[in-house]
Write a protein that holds these residues in place. Structure first.
Motif, short mmCIF file in Angstrom:
data_model
loop_
_atom_site.label_atom_id
_atom_site.label_comp_id
_atom_site.label_asym_id
_atom_site.label_seq_id
_atom_site.Cartn_x
_atom_site.Cartn_y
_atom_site.Cartn_z
N ARG A 38 -3.39 46.70 60.43
CA ARG A 38 -3.32 45.31 59.94
C ARG A 38 -2.34 45.20 58.78
N GLU A 39 -2.32 46.21 57.92
CA GLU A 39 -1.41 46.17 56.77
C GLU A 39 0.06 46.23 57.20
N LEU A 40 0.30 46.71 58.42
CA LEU A 40 1.67 46.70 58.96
C LEU A 40 2.02 45.35 59.60
N GLY A 41 1.04 44.45 59.59
CA GLY A 41 1.26 43.12 60.18
C GLY A 41 1.09 43.12 61.69
N ILE A 42 0.40 44.12 62.20
CA ILE A 42 0.20 44.22 63.66
C ILE A 42 -1.24 43.85 63.98
N ILE A 43 -1.42 43.02 64.99
CA ILE A 43 -2.79 42.67 65.43
C ILE A 43 -3.32 43.84 66.27
N PRO A 44 -4.45 44.41 65.90
CA PRO A 44 -4.95 45.59 66.64
C PRO A 44 -5.09 45.36 68.15
N GLU A 45 -5.37 44.12 68.55
CA GLU A 45 -5.52 43.79 69.97
C GLU A 45 -4.24 44.07 70.77
N THR A 46 -3.10 44.13 70.09
CA THR A 46 -1.83 44.24 70.81
C THR A 46 -1.32 45.67 70.95
N VAL A 47 -2.06 46.63 70.41
CA VAL A 47 -1.62 48.03 70.50
C VAL A 47 -2.80 48.95 70.85
N LEU A 48 -2.45 50.13 71.33
CA LEU A 48 -3.45 51.18 71.51
C LEU A 48 -2.99 52.40 70.72
N PRO A 49 -3.77 52.87 69.77
CA PRO A 49 -3.38 54.07 69.03
C PRO A 49 -3.59 55.31 69.90
N VAL A 50 -2.56 56.14 70.01
CA VAL A 50 -2.63 57.31 70.88
C VAL A 50 -2.15 58.55 70.12
N ARG A 51 -2.91 59.63 70.23
CA ARG A 51 -2.50 60.91 69.65
C ARG A 51 -2.72 61.99 70.69
N ASP A 52 -1.69 62.77 70.95
CA ASP A 52 -1.76 63.82 71.97
C ASP A 52 -2.28 63.29 73.31
N GLY A 53 -1.82 62.12 73.68
CA GLY A 53 -2.20 61.55 74.97
C GLY A 53 -3.60 60.98 75.05
#
Lengths: 65, 309
Positions: free
Chosen positions: A26-41
């Motif tokens: 959110r602090e980056l100005g991104i709505i969480p609904e619009t992304v999926l956080p992915v690490r190592d697939g």
């Protein structure tokens, strides 16, 4: 200060480790609904606390045209 | 965060559904929503043959994977639109998906149909990329489904796509389009039944399904979609969704309840295009054949023969 990295499109942001992922997004100005956080697939939950030196990619889920 | 279903570690929270889900139960939920949507709207039966319009993106590949998993007879068709740095990787993802699972994928090349791809067309004729592309896709996908003898053409339109389309149509009061926005459009002559089994799933759920299931898809967006109105509308809806979870689903489902209040201006009579024989509401040539004629005329005027992509 210990930092983690969030990659979104062609940008990499350094954010404070220990912070909750959702708050950092959110602090980056991104709505969480619009992304999926992915690490190592694998999907990382928004409740995750960022760890020192970890890298998480924020995959856009919005497609269009 | 614990999974609402099994209590294991959850990876995703779906606020609109009031669910926190582990990978296993996110997959189970997505497949159940699709199965229920197919049955609720009587989209097709297990003995019918379905053609999935595949783009190499998350939605169409997830849809194809789910239909196969649910036991439906689904083949794929990929339209190579002739867009530089986009069509080729999209096709590679689609072909890899089909090859890994032993599925049948037909590839239709726009350059072979029109003598040029979308990039070339945009240099030759006036028109917005998405509108031109829409005309071409509707025609070629329907033709592939009709000629292949399929009962239905399935597309990967999801909740976000449909809510954005609905908002766009309402903002302009496009009554004719509103009457045709529904999860299933029945067949009519040579127009094959069109179905949208992902219509009640958010883009985020579908993307999560792909990542968890190991479905590799193209992340990259079509270069012509940059600045597209549909993406702006999606962002506006996502801001609303963020404040009021469930907005998109309520908006779409609510519309389906009142949709019959909208009437098309007048019934459209379909005729066969005198050139290709496919259905058209226009007098004379269908839109696709008109486009092909224009491209041909411009090519000759420009001294080009053959491909101009």
């Amino acid at each position: 200060m210990d930092m983690a990295k969030l990659k979104h499109r062609d940008k990499t942001y350094e954010v404070e480790a220990g912070k909750q992922l959702e708050r950092a997004i959110r602090e980056l100005g991104i709505i969480p609904e619009t992304v999926l956080p992915v690490r190592d697939g694998k999907i990382v939950p928004l409740t995750h606390r960022l760890e020192e030196e970890e890298e998480i990619e924020l995959v856009d889920v919005i497609s269009g045209g | 965060m614990k999974c609402t279903v099994c209590g294991k570690e959850a990876v995703i929270k779906l606020r609109h559904a009031n669910l926190k889900l582990c990978p296993e139960h996110l997959v189970a939920r997505v497949e159940k929503v699709v199965a229920d949507t197919i049955k609720k709207h009587r989209m097709f039966t297990p003995d019918e043959r379905i053609l999935v319009a595949v783009s190499g993106g998350k939605d169409s590949l997830a849809l194809w994977a789910i239909l196969i998993k649910l036991g439906y007879r689904a083949d794929g068709v990929y339209l190579d639109l002739g867009i530089a740095n986009y069509s080729e990787p999209s096709r590679e993802f689609s072909e890899a998906f089909a090859a890994e699972r032993g599925l049948d994928l037909e590839v239709v090349k726009v350059t072979e149909e029109l003598g040029t791809g979308i990039d070339g067309l945009l240099r030759m004729v006036r028109g917005k990329a998405c509108s031109l592309c829409g005309t071409i896709k509707r025609y070629l996908l329907n033709r592939a489904a009709y000629k292949g003898g399929y009962s239905a053409l399935a597309t990967g339109h999801n909740l976000d796509d449909e809510a954005a389309t609905l908002l766009g149509n309402i903002l302009r009061w496009e009554e004719g389009y509103l009457t045709r926005q529904y999860p299933v459009l029945l067949e009519e002559g040579k127009l094959v039944r069109r179905v949208k089994p992902l219509i009640y799933l958010s883009e985020r759920e579908v993307a999560a399904y792909c990542i968890i299931s190991g479905i590799r898809y193209i992340y990259q967006e079509c270069p012509h979609s940059w600045g597209a109105r549909s993406i702006t509308l999606k962002h506006i809806l996502n801001e609303l969704e963020d404040r009021y979870p469930g907005t998109k689903l309520q908006f779409l489902k609510g519309f389906f309840k009142v949709r019959q209040r909208f009437q098309p201006p007048e019934p459209v009579e379909l005729r066969d295009c005198p050139v290709c024989g496919m259905p058209t509401a226009a007098e004379g040539l269908c839109r696709f054949c008109r486009l092909r004629e224009r491209v041909h005329t411009i090519s000759i005027a420009n001294g080009h023969h053959g491909s101009t992509s």
